[in-house]
Structures are given as C-alpha cells and as structure tokens.
Design a protein around this motif. Structure first.
Motif, short mmCIF file in Angstrom:
data_model
loop_
_atom_site.label_atom_id
_atom_site.label_comp_id
_atom_site.label_asym_id
_atom_site.label_seq_id
_atom_site.Cartn_x
_atom_site.Cartn_y
_atom_site.Cartn_z
N ASP A 161 0.88 -1.15 0.04
CA ASP A 161 -0.10 -0.07 0.03
C ASP A 161 0.95 0.96 0.07
OD1 ASP A 161 -2.98 0.71 0.47
OD2 ASP A 161 -2.03 2.01 1.84
N SER A 257 3.25 14.39 -2.23
CA SER A 257 2.68 15.30 -0.93
C SER A 257 2.96 16.79 -1.01
CB SER A 257 2.84 14.61 0.25
OG SER A 257 4.36 14.22 0.32
N LYS A 279 10.45 8.75 -9.12
CA LYS A 279 9.67 8.19 -8.07
C LYS A 279 10.42 6.97 -7.58
CE LYS A 279 6.59 9.92 -6.20
NZ LYS A 279 6.65 11.08 -5.23
N ARG A 285 11.54 14.12 -6.12
CA ARG A 285 10.36 14.76 -5.80
C ARG A 285 9.65 15.27 -7.11
NH1 ARG A 285 8.49 12.54 -1.96
NH2 ARG A 285 6.84 14.24 -1.82
P1 NDP Z 1 2.43 5.02 -3.15
O1 NDP Z 1 3.07 4.94 -1.87
O2 NDP Z 1 2.96 4.01 -4.26
O3 NDP Z 1 2.08 6.45 -3.78
C1 NDP Z 1 1.34 7.24 -2.97
C2 NDP Z 1 1.28 8.66 -3.61
O4 NDP Z 1 0.33 9.55 -2.78
C3 NDP Z 1 2.48 9.38 -3.65
O5 NDP Z 1 2.71 10.37 -4.92
C4 NDP Z 1 2.48 10.43 -2.25
O6 NDP Z 1 3.31 11.31 -2.39
C5 NDP Z 1 1.04 10.65 -2.28
N1 NDP Z 1 0.67 10.78 -0.78
C6 NDP Z 1 0.77 9.91 0.14
N2 NDP Z 1 0.51 10.36 1.12
C7 NDP Z 1 -0.10 11.63 0.91
C8 NDP Z 1 -0.57 12.72 1.62
N3 NDP Z 1 -0.76 12.55 3.09
N4 NDP Z 1 -0.79 13.82 1.20
C9 NDP Z 1 -0.65 13.96 -0.24
N5 NDP Z 1 -0.24 12.99 -0.94
C10 NDP Z 1 -0.01 11.77 -0.38
O7 NDP Z 1 1.05 4.44 -2.83
P2 NDP Z 1 -0.18 3.43 -3.86
O8 NDP Z 1 -0.01 4.10 -5.03
O9 NDP Z 1 0.02 2.09 -3.43
O10 NDP Z 1 -1.32 4.03 -3.10
C11 NDP Z 1 -2.19 5.24 -3.38
C12 NDP Z 1 -3.55 5.17 -2.84
O11 NDP Z 1 -4.22 4.02 -3.43
C13 NDP Z 1 -3.62 4.55 -1.03
O12 NDP Z 1 -5.04 5.27 -0.74
C14 NDP Z 1 -3.93 3.36 -1.14
O13 NDP Z 1 -4.70 2.82 -0.09
C15 NDP Z 1 -4.83 3.04 -2.60
N6 NDP Z 1 -4.67 1.65 -3.06
C16 NDP Z 1 -3.65 0.99 -3.42
C17 NDP Z 1 -3.45 -0.30 -3.88
C18 NDP Z 1 -2.40 -0.59 -4.62
O14 NDP Z 1 -2.45 -2.02 -5.11
N7 NDP Z 1 -1.21 -0.18 -4.33
C19 NDP Z 1 -4.83 -0.90 -4.24
C20 NDP Z 1 -6.09 -0.24 -3.95
C21 NDP Z 1 -5.95 1.19 -3.42
P3 NDP Z 1 4.84 11.20 -1.65
O15 NDP Z 1 5.70 10.51 -2.72
O16 NDP Z 1 5.23 12.62 -1.61
O17 NDP Z 1 4.72 10.53 -0.36
#
Ligand code: NDP
Length: 442
Positions: A161, A257, A279, A285
């Motif tokens: 996740d 973020s 990334k 970033r």
């Molecule tokens: P990653 O860690 O690969 O990517 C997360 C992304 O979201 C990054 O760009 C990150 O930015 C940004 N982000 C995280 N926290 C925050 C925040 N508090 N505010 C703003 N931006 C934020 O995660 P995933 O892509 O795997 O997951 C993203 C979403 O999808 C989550 O809600 C997850 O639960 C959901 N999801 C994921 C699945 C999966 O298969 N991976 C399946 C189903 C749902 P930065 O790099 O700056 O941290």
C-alpha cells in the motif's frame, strides 16, 4: 441505543473509521430494514468490529547506530469469505483509526471482486522517505519478526500500500522465509521471479481505467480525447496514467505530498517514464519534472482539483479532495470521479458529487483491481504456476466488469441514475453478511 450511536461511542477517537462506517451505513441500514434477517443476526454491529487487532513494537537501528522504535499493526477485520487480505501501509500518519477504516473498506471491496478473500489491513508509522535501503531492510525485518506469527497463506495474506512496494515486500518476504524456513505465498505484490503475478503492479491503475471504460460503454462514449486530472504519483497513479494514455486520453496533472504538476500538453508515455524513474529509482520529488519539461507548471502545496477536466482520478490518499474541491470540479464541467485511492473524497465532497448526479465511483469498486490480481497471485501460488500476462489482464477485465454490473444492480435509483456508491456498498455487504449468517455466531 441506535447502532450508529453505539459504534460512535465505542470508537470515539477514530475519525477515519467512523467516516467510513457512516458512508457505508447510509446505504446499508435502509437495506437492512428491508431485509430483517441481517438485523436479527446483528450483522452491522458485527461487521464493524474487527475479529482481531494486533499492535506491536518494531525496534530497529538506523545507519547512525541510533535505536528507533515504531509501532506495527495488523487489523484482521473479517474472514467470513476467505483469509484476511489487504495491504500494509508505511507512513507517519498510520494509526488504528486509519487502518480500521481501510480494513473495513477492504472487507466490502474484496467481496465485490467475487474472489474468496476476507478483509484486513496493517502497517506502521514508519516513514520510508529519506531512509537508506539498509534502514528500510532493517525495519522490514524487524516488522516481519513479529508479524510472521499472525499471517499465513490460509490465514492472512498482506500486500503493499502507501510506502510499501516491491522493495519492502521483498525484504519482508525474505525475513518470513528465513524465520519459518518455507517458501510460501504469505504476501502478494512479490517480484515475478519469486512468486509474483504478471500485471500485479499495474492492476490497481489499469483496473481503475477499465471501470471508467465500463461506465463510458453505458453512455456510448469512450476515453479518446478526454482530459483527466490525476493526483498522486505512486503505484496507482503511474499505471492509471499509463492506461489512460494508451486509451487516447490526455492526462494533465500528477502530484505528490508537496504539490502538483500541470502539463497542459499532456503527460506522454515518455514523460511518464521520467516520473516513474524519478519516483521508483531516484526516489526524488515531482517538482523535478519542470526542470526536465519547463513548459509544464508546478504548484507547491496545492492540489490539482481546480484544473478543468472531464474525469478526475484521486490516487494519493484519504481525504485529499474536500467539499470546495468537489464544487470546483463540478463547476469546471467534470462528469466522472473514480477513486484510485481509498476514501480520498471527504463526506462533504461525496455529498456534492451525489447531489450533482455525476458518475462518482468509490474506491472500494474503482480500485478493486489491485486486490483482485493479488487474489489471482494467491491462486497461482497455490497452483505453483505463473499465468501469462494476457490471461491475468483478461481475468482483471472480467472481474472489473462484474463489479460494475454489481454496482448497477444494487445502485440503480428510481430516476434511472446509477448511484455507484450505494451499489458498491450493498453489493459488497450482501455476500459477507450471508456468509456470516451461515457460519453462526462467531
Ligand atoms: P504509493 O506509496 O506508491 O504512492 C502514494 C502517492 O500518494 C505518492 O505520490 C505520495 O506522495 C502521495 N501521498 C501519500 N500520502 C499523501 C498525503 N498525506 N498527502 C498528499 N499526497 C500523499 O501508494 P499507492 O499508489 O500504492 O497508494 C495510493 C492510494 O491508493 C492509497 O490510498 C492506497 O490505499 C490506494 N490503493 C492502493 C492499491 C495498490 O495496489 N497499491 C490498491 C488499492 C488502493 P509522496 O511521494 O510525496 O509521499
């Protein structure tokens, strides 16, 4: 005392969990009134109470020799239809409320896929950002040194996740194998060479776009030429953008973020490859995008929801799109919102989408492709076999079509509008609830 007041009292310090419960209750409680067997067996009271919660200390030593202590969690929410299944999140914002909301949503989502998977979620308040590979490895090893006794291929199969990708899954899998002395499918999202499935990295993002395509089919339209705004730039966002480009759409934003990039000309496959490298390999970033592509713009500390689009895909995190953002999207003509992230829209935003009767698809339906292919990874591990990419992609397509049909079946309103949120909530609930009744008071 009514059910909701009772749940609120029991979980007072868990706002995210209560938000998820409220959103589901809005559709499930009226459905239960019409189907009293669920009331008799107190299914809603039971489904909102985790079967088990494990909280543990995760000590590790950083590169400077300093001892660090994080908190680890696993919420085993519901095993009525299969082993607990759901990701692990490593992010400083992780706490019991966040993981209980995710595990609750996961239970309904997994049910929607039609595969035999219960619901769970876990993780830690550990922040992988800025840590060396060795620090991440030491943390993952310490985390698994406790978690291993609570998981198993027929018990609980976590995945990735936020903050947990192939690197972290690899370190945790290695430690599990070392402790238990067996090579078994206790995690999904593994590297293909060591038991992973084709299309698993792509599955959530691709599945999101397949879902949009299903909606477009009902409208006699397609994605060609549509403008899409995406938030996030991690796993889900990257593959949602990749599939959108393949379908002829124009994606104009991505974010992290710290802020978002706006590329009016559209993010091409080549530009996306730059972001993926930035990334996943350089761990940089997103603002570095404008050094490479100066015609684009970067907005520090902002979200992309004021950019005009046909389709908005929030793919970052919970509550990243509020009521004002929702109103801006609607004022700018956005007709489709599909959630790649889990609960990215606040309750106010969801109410605005529903009042405007746009096509709003909640995460439990729109992003279920990821866990669906995790389920297929479990099947392949049991078979000790790896399917070709085409076969997995084909199954993913079939599962997403099935989820869409379930949403339409349970979500059609009197005026013909499809309320995808209602459809997903009821469609996900029924199978779990019936299994719980069959299995007695456990
Ligand atoms: P990653 O860690 O690969 O990517 C997360 C992304 O979201 C990054 O760009 C990150 O930015 C940004 N982000 C995280 N926290 C925050 C925040 N508090 N505010 C703003 N931006 C934020 O995660 P995933 O892509 O795997 O997951 C993203 C979403 O999808 C989550 O809600 C997850 O639960 C959901 N999801 C994921 C699945 C999966 O298969 N991976 C399946 C189903 C749902 P930065 O790099 O700056 O941290």
């Amino acid at each position: 005392m009514d059910i909701i007041t009772l749940i609120e009292q029991k979980n007072q310090s868990e706002p995210e969990f209560l938000q998820a419960v409220h959103e589901v209750a809005e559709h499930i409680l009226p459905y239960i009134e019409k189907n009293p067997k669920y009331k008799k067996y107190k299914i809603f009271e039971r489904i909102t109470e985790p079967e088990r919660v494990i909280i543990f200390r995760v000590p590790w030593v950083d590169d400077a020799g300093e001892i660090q202590i994080n908190r680890g969690f696993r919420v085993q929410m519901n095993s009525a239809i299969g082993p607990y299944k759901g990701g692990l999140r490593f992010h400083p914002s992780v706490n019991l409320s966040v993981l209980k909301f995710l595990a609750f949503e996961q239970t309904l989502k997994n049910s929607l896929t039609g595969l035999p998977m219960g619901g769970g979620k876990g993780g830690s308040d550990f922040d992988p950002k800025g840590k060396s590979d060795n620090e991440v490895m030491r943390f993952c090893q310490s985390f698994m040194t406790e978690l291993y006794r609570h998981i198993g291929s027929n018990l609980d199969v976590p995945a990735g996740d936020i903050g947990v990708g192939k690197r972290e899954i690899g370190f945790m899998f290695g430690q599990y194998k070392r402790i238990q002395n067996e090579f078994t499918g206790i995690l999904t999202g593994k590297g293909f060479e060591w038991g992973g499935s084709r299309i698993r990295p792509e599955a959530t993002g691709y599945g999101l776009i397949y879902f949009i395509q299903e909606i477009f089919k009902t409208q006699g339209d397609n994605l060609e030429g549509k403008t899409i705004t995406v938030s996030g730039s991690g796993n889900v966002a990257q593959f949602a953008v990749e599939k959108s480009i393949q379908c002829g759409a124009k994606v104009v934003t991505m974010s992290d973020s710290n802020g978002f990039i706006y590329d009016a000309a559209g993010i091409t496959a080549e530009k996306l490859a730059f972001i993926t490298e930035l990334k996943e390999v350089k761990r940089g970033r997103l603002k570095e995008y404008i050094d490479q592509y100066p015609e684009a713009q970067y907005f520090e500390g902002q979200k992309p929801w004021n950019i005009k689009c046909d389709i908005a895909l929030p793919c970052a995190t919970q509550n990243e799109l509020n009521g004002d953002d929702a109103q801006k999207l609607i004022d700018n003509g956005c007709k489709y919102v599909a959630e790649g992230a889990n609960m990215p829209s606040t309750s106010e935003a969801v109410a605005i989408f529903n009042a405007a009767k746009i096509f709003y698809v909640p995460g439990k339906a729109a992003n279920a492709g990821g866990v669906a292919v995790s389920g297929l990874e479990m099947t392949q591990n049991s078979l000790r076999y790896a399917w070709f990419k085409e076969k997995v992609d084909d199954r993913l397509h079939t599962i997403i079509k099935g989820i869409h049909e379930t949403c339409v079946r349970y979500g059609r309103e009197e005026d013909g509008h499809i309320n995808y949120e209602k459809g997903a909530n009821i469609g996900g609930f029924v199978k779990v609830a019936d299994a719980m009744i069959d299995q007695g008071i456990v």
